[in-house]
Design a protein around this motif. Structure first.
Motif, PDB file in Angstrom:
ATOM      1  N   ILE A 150       0.858  -1.178   0.000  1.00 33.01           N
ATOM      2  CA  ILE A 150       0.000   0.000   0.000  1.00 33.01           C
ATOM      3  C   ILE A 150       0.901   1.236   0.000  1.00 33.01           C
ATOM      4  O   ILE A 150       1.907   1.280   0.720  1.00 33.01           O
ATOM      5  CB  ILE A 150      -0.921   0.024   1.234  1.00 33.01           C
ATOM      6  N   HIS A 151       0.555   2.222  -0.814  1.00 34.36           N
ATOM      7  CA  HIS A 151       1.393   3.405  -0.887  1.00 34.36           C
ATOM      8  C   HIS A 151       0.513   4.624  -1.159  1.00 34.36           C
ATOM      9  O   HIS A 151      -0.545   4.532  -1.779  1.00 34.36           O
ATOM     10  CB  HIS A 151       2.462   3.260  -1.967  1.00 34.36           C
ATOM     11  N   CYS A 152       0.973   5.758  -0.681  1.00 35.68           N
ATOM     12  CA  CYS A 152       0.233   7.006  -0.858  1.00 35.68           C
ATOM     13  C   CYS A 152       1.211   8.089  -1.261  1.00 35.68           C
ATOM     14  O   CYS A 152       2.414   7.846  -1.397  1.00 35.68           O
ATOM     15  CB  CYS A 152      -0.512   7.378   0.423  1.00 35.68           C
ATOM     16  N   HIS A 153       0.701   9.283  -1.449  1.00 34.31           N
ATOM     17  CA  HIS A 153       1.510  10.407  -1.924  1.00 34.31           C
ATOM     18  C   HIS A 153       1.973  11.308  -0.785  1.00 34.31           C
ATOM     19  O   HIS A 153       1.237  11.547   0.181  1.00 34.31           O
ATOM     20  CB  HIS A 153       0.664  11.285  -2.854  1.00 34.31           C
ATOM     21  N   ASP A 154       3.168  11.847  -0.938  1.00 36.76           N
ATOM     22  CA  ASP A 154       3.595  13.091  -0.277  1.00 36.76           C
ATOM     23  C   ASP A 154       3.352  13.116   1.240  1.00 36.76           C
ATOM     24  O   ASP A 154       2.943  14.134   1.789  1.00 36.76           O
ATOM     25  CB  ASP A 154       2.833  14.284  -0.887  1.00 36.76           C
ATOM     26  N   LEU A 155       3.636  12.028   1.922  1.00 31.48           N
ATOM     27  CA  LEU A 155       3.299  11.976   3.342  1.00 31.48           C
ATOM     28  C   LEU A 155       4.514  11.891   4.255  1.00 31.48           C
ATOM     29  O   LEU A 155       4.395  12.090   5.458  1.00 31.48           O
ATOM     30  CB  LEU A 155       2.347  10.796   3.614  1.00 31.48           C
ATOM     31  N   GLY A 156       5.698  11.613   3.714  1.00 31.66           N
ATOM     32  CA  GLY A 156       6.897  11.600   4.538  1.00 31.66           C
ATOM     33  C   GLY A 156       6.750  10.709   5.750  1.00 31.66           C
ATOM     34  O   GLY A 156       6.407   9.536   5.646  1.00 31.66           O
ATOM     35  N   GLN A 157       7.003  11.283   6.906  1.00 30.45           N
ATOM     36  CA  GLN A 157       6.778  10.575   8.177  1.00 30.45           C
ATOM     37  C   GLN A 157       5.758  11.341   9.024  1.00 30.45           C
ATOM     38  O   GLN A 157       5.801  11.303  10.249  1.00 30.45           O
ATOM     39  CB  GLN A 157       8.100  10.403   8.927  1.00 30.45           C
ATOM     40  N   TYR A 158       4.807  11.977   8.334  1.00 32.94           N
ATOM     41  CA  TYR A 158       3.833  12.815   9.031  1.00 32.94           C
ATOM     42  C   TYR A 158       2.643  11.974   9.498  1.00 32.94           C
ATOM     43  O   TYR A 158       1.507  12.155   9.069  1.00 32.94           O
ATOM     44  CB  TYR A 158       3.365  13.952   8.128  1.00 32.94           C
ATOM     45  N   ILE A 159       2.922  11.018  10.388  1.00 29.65           N
ATOM     46  CA  ILE A 159       1.880  10.173  10.971  1.00 29.65           C
ATOM     47  C   ILE A 159       2.170   9.993  12.452  1.00 29.65           C
ATOM     48  O   ILE A 159       3.293  10.216  12.905  1.00 29.65           O
ATOM     49  CB  ILE A 159       1.781   8.799  10.254  1.00 29.65           C
ATOM     50  N   LEU A 202      -8.664 -17.971  -3.744  1.00 25.88           N
ATOM     51  CA  LEU A 202      -7.357 -17.723  -4.329  1.00 25.88           C
ATOM     52  C   LEU A 202      -6.733 -19.047  -4.770  1.00 25.88           C
ATOM     53  O   LEU A 202      -6.694 -20.009  -4.013  1.00 25.88           O
ATOM     54  CB  LEU A 202      -6.441 -17.034  -3.315  1.00 25.88           C
ATOM     55  N   ASN A 203      -6.218 -19.066  -5.989  1.00 27.88           N
ATOM     56  CA  ASN A 203      -5.578 -20.267  -6.507  1.00 27.88           C
ATOM     57  C   ASN A 203      -4.066 -20.241  -6.348  1.00 27.88           C
ATOM     58  O   ASN A 203      -3.407 -21.271  -6.521  1.00 27.88           O
ATOM     59  CB  ASN A 203      -5.922 -20.428  -7.992  1.00 27.88           C
ATOM     60  N   SER A 204      -3.518 -19.087  -6.047  1.00 27.99           N
ATOM     61  CA  SER A 204      -2.078 -18.937  -5.875  1.00 27.99           C
ATOM     62  C   SER A 204      -1.839 -17.708  -5.024  1.00 27.99           C
ATOM     63  O   SER A 204      -2.753 -16.897  -4.818  1.00 27.99           O
ATOM     64  CB  SER A 204      -1.395 -18.799  -7.240  1.00 27.99           C
ATOM     65  N   PRO A 205      -0.628 -17.548  -4.490  1.00 21.91           N
ATOM     66  CA  PRO A 205      -0.385 -16.333  -3.706  1.00 21.91           C
ATOM     67  C   PRO A 205      -0.557 -15.090  -4.570  1.00 21.91           C
ATOM     68  O   PRO A 205      -0.344 -15.114  -5.782  1.00 21.91           O
ATOM     69  CB  PRO A 205       1.066 -16.499  -3.235  1.00 21.91           C
ATOM     70  N   PHE A 206      -0.962 -13.994  -3.945  1.00 24.46           N
ATOM     71  CA  PHE A 206      -1.203 -12.764  -4.696  1.00 24.46           C
ATOM     72  C   PHE A 206      -0.244 -11.666  -4.278  1.00 24.46           C
ATOM     73  O   PHE A 206       0.254 -11.637  -3.150  1.00 24.46           O
ATOM     74  CB  PHE A 206      -2.651 -12.286  -4.537  1.00 24.46           C
ATOM     75  N   PHE A 207       0.000 -10.783  -5.208  1.00 24.90           N
ATOM     76  CA  PHE A 207       0.647  -9.499  -4.950  1.00 24.90           C
ATOM     77  C   PHE A 207      -0.329  -8.423  -5.374  1.00 24.90           C
ATOM     78  O   PHE A 207      -0.822  -8.436  -6.509  1.00 24.90           O
ATOM     79  CB  PHE A 207       1.952  -9.347  -5.733  1.00 24.90           C
ATOM     80  N   ALA A 208      -0.631  -7.500  -4.484  1.00 30.88           N
ATOM     81  CA  ALA A 208      -1.541  -6.403  -4.804  1.00 30.88           C
ATOM     82  C   ALA A 208      -0.871  -5.087  -4.453  1.00 30.88           C
ATOM     83  O   ALA A 208      -0.415  -4.884  -3.324  1.00 30.88           O
ATOM     84  CB  ALA A 208      -2.859  -6.547  -4.053  1.00 30.88           C
ATOM     85  N   SER A 209      -0.790  -4.210  -5.428  1.00 27.01           N
ATOM     86  CA  SER A 209      -0.334  -2.845  -5.215  1.00 27.01           C
ATOM     87  C   SER A 209      -1.562  -1.956  -5.094  1.00 27.01           C
ATOM     88  O   SER A 209      -2.404  -1.920  -5.996  1.00 27.01           O
ATOM     89  CB  SER A 209       0.537  -2.387  -6.394  1.00 27.01           C
ATOM     90  N   VAL A 210      -1.670  -1.252  -3.974  1.00 24.08           N
ATOM     91  CA  VAL A 210      -2.816  -0.384  -3.715  1.00 24.08           C
ATOM     92  C   VAL A 210      -2.295   1.033  -3.526  1.00 24.08           C
ATOM     93  O   VAL A 210      -1.607   1.331  -2.550  1.00 24.08           O
ATOM     94  CB  VAL A 210      -3.602  -0.836  -2.474  1.00 24.08           C
ATOM     95  N   GLY A 211      -2.608   1.921  -4.490  1.00 28.11           N
ATOM     96  CA  GLY A 211      -2.088   3.279  -4.441  1.00 28.11           C
ATOM     97  C   GLY A 211      -3.174   4.309  -4.262  1.00 28.11           C
ATOM     98  O   GLY A 211      -4.144   4.340  -5.021  1.00 28.11           O
ATOM     99  N   PHE A 212      -3.011   5.189  -3.276  1.00 27.58           N
ATOM    100  CA  PHE A 212      -3.969   6.254  -3.006  1.00 27.58           C
ATOM    101  C   PHE A 212      -3.396   7.612  -3.385  1.00 27.58           C
ATOM    102  O   PHE A 212      -2.197   7.861  -3.237  1.00 27.58           O
ATOM    103  CB  PHE A 212      -4.370   6.261  -1.528  1.00 27.58           C
ATOM    104  N   PHE A 213      -4.258   8.482  -3.865  1.00 26.62           N
ATOM    105  CA  PHE A 213      -3.845   9.817  -4.283  1.00 26.62           C
ATOM    106  C   PHE A 213      -3.419  10.684  -3.095  1.00 26.62           C
ATOM    107  O   PHE A 213      -2.464  11.460  -3.190  1.00 26.62           O
ATOM    108  CB  PHE A 213      -4.992  10.499  -5.027  1.00 26.62           C
TER     109      PHE A 213
END
Length: 449
Positions: free
Chosen positions: A9-18, A150-161
């Motif tokens: 999972i990935h998002c934009h422009d967030l640095g370490q601001y959590i 699921l028939n096999s392991p999955f890789f999912a890329s989830v990107g948020f604006f």
């Protein structure tokens, strides 16, 4: 250990601001992920801009190695087909794209078996393609897939604006254009109630933009919660590696678009119960170029020899020996304008080499044309930047005092200059041959060589 599913999972422009990086903001789902997994306290990206940094995340190579030296929606494309989804697909994984990717104008070239949703990153289309509701839509689609069998392991890329700036209706009277902000669909905080990071001036425009951005951070956190719940409902928590990160620092002055720490710092959270003890904090220097080999090490038990990153699995697994990094590298070449910078960071020092006459601090357009940017345009525009910068991060964590010319630091400067030059030569950095030219910009350099 069986091959895990991988959810990146990935998002934009967030640095370490959590919240779990000591910021005064409540992000309960991000903190939940950190509590159930690991937090990498000193994780840095290879570039302080979107596409080049993401290219490292998905290829394991530095931007000048994989060819993505600028933004994917301008004049740049990856110079390799060996991306993370391609390698995993070849190894028998089902690979899926949900949401943005921004490393290619043609997402079908990245190697996914299935593209559920995808969209070009551009402020003028972002409200239609990426919104706070989009996060829930992607999570719902992912949930349906997870529960379909699921028939096999999955890789999912989830990107948020989120948390990228948007064009607003507010005019910038100085520039005859409009300002960039964070939109009115997100719930802003009170500007007077927040803490301003130490590298930013405490000015009204800075506070207003930080307060508005925090609404996007809450949207990111809510989206993560929805996805983690979907994974839990499908009964796949124990057999799924969850990684959550962002590509560079927040879109504020001295952050995005610069090789100062606020520009290249990024959060990295990882959860995989069979290997990672909950609540672990790793202080070692790590780079986002290490994410791809880490995933491949866990997924297929090997890492490619033709990449720049190193697997972090030995750091996670007490049965293996980990050789920690003593330095990380960062770069920027093109971002709207030619802005060539290379940098090396150790635990204590940062050495920056500038290769072009530019303003003292580069402000990407969405930062320049913002309320925060208006507060600093004058002070960051002049004088022109120097060609060498050296910072003692122990005594000067906000990189204010350039000590490159001080006699007490000459040995450190010379050593890091040599380290950076060696890295550039070993990786065939094209900037060593002169100005780096996108295909459509040759005329800009006529007569320079």
């Amino acid at each position: 250990m069986d091959s895990p599913n991988v959810l990146l999972i990935h998002c934009h422009d967030l640095g370490q601001y959590i919240g779990c990086y000591d910021v005064d903001i409540e992000t309960p789902n991000l903190e939940r992920l950190a509590d159930e997994g690991a937090r990498f306290a000193n994780h840095f990206t290879t570039a302080p801009q979107c596409s080049p940094s993401r290219s490292s995340l998905f290829t394991g190579c530095y931007p000048h190695v994989n060819g993505l030296l600028g933004l994917a929606h301008t004049d740049w494309e990856l110079d390799t087909e060996r991306t993370l989804p391609q390698r995993l697909s070849d190894a028998g994984y089902e690979t899926h794209l949900f949401g943005l990717q921004h490393i290619s104008e043609s997402p079908e070239n990245i190697g996914y078996d299935e593209i559920h949703t995808a969209g070009r990153l551009s402020p003028n289309v972002a409200p239609e393609l990426h919104s706070v509701n989009r996060a829930a839509d992607v999570a719902d689609t992912l949930s349906q897939y997870l529960n379909s069998g699921l028939n096999s392991p999955f890789f999912a890329s989830v990107g948020f604006f989120e948390a990228h700036r948007l064009e607003t209706d507010e005019p910038d009277e100085e520039e005859g254009a409009v300002l960039y902000g964070y939109g009115d669909r997100y719930d802003a905080d009170d500007p007077d109630e927040i803490e301003v990071p130490g590298y930013l001036p405490d000015e009204p425009g800075i506070r207003e933009d930080l307060a508005a951005m925090r609404g996007m951070v809450y949207a990111v956190d809510d989206a993560l919660g929805t996805i983690l719940d979907a994974l839990e409902s499908a009964g796949l928590e124990e057999e799924t590696l969850v990684l959550f990160t962002t590509e560079h620092g927040i879109a504020f002055p001295r952050a995005k678009g610069t090789c100062y720490d606020p520009g290249v710092e990024a959060f990295l959270l990882a959860r995989y119960p069979p290997l990672i003890d909950g609540g672990t904090v790793y202080e070692e220097l790590v780079s986002n170029v290490d994410v791809m080999p880490t995933v491949l090490d866990l997924a297929i038990g090997e890492t490619p020899a033709d990449i720049d990153g190193y697997s972090l699995v030995p750091l996670l697994d007490d049965a293996r020996t980990y050789s920690p990094r003593d330095r990380v590298f960062a770069e920027i070449t093109w971002h709207g304008t030619y802005n060539p910078i290379r940098a090396v960071r150790t635990e204590r020092f940062k050495y920056i080499r500038n290769f072009w006459h530019n303003p003292r601090v580069f402000l990407p357009n969405d930062v320049y044309a913002s309320r925060a940017g208006k507060e600093v345009r004058g002070r960051y525009g002049r004088p022109s930047r120097v060609f060498e910068e050296l910072y003692d991060l122990e005594s000067d964590p906000h990189e204010r005092e350039n000590v490159a010319d001080e006699a007490d630091y000459e040995q450190v400067r010379a050593k890091l200059e040599s380290t950076l030059a060696t890295w550039m030569h070993e990786t065939d950095d094209p900037i060593l041959e002169g100005p780096v030219r996108p295909d459509d910009y040759d005329e800009m350099f006529d007569g320079l060589e």
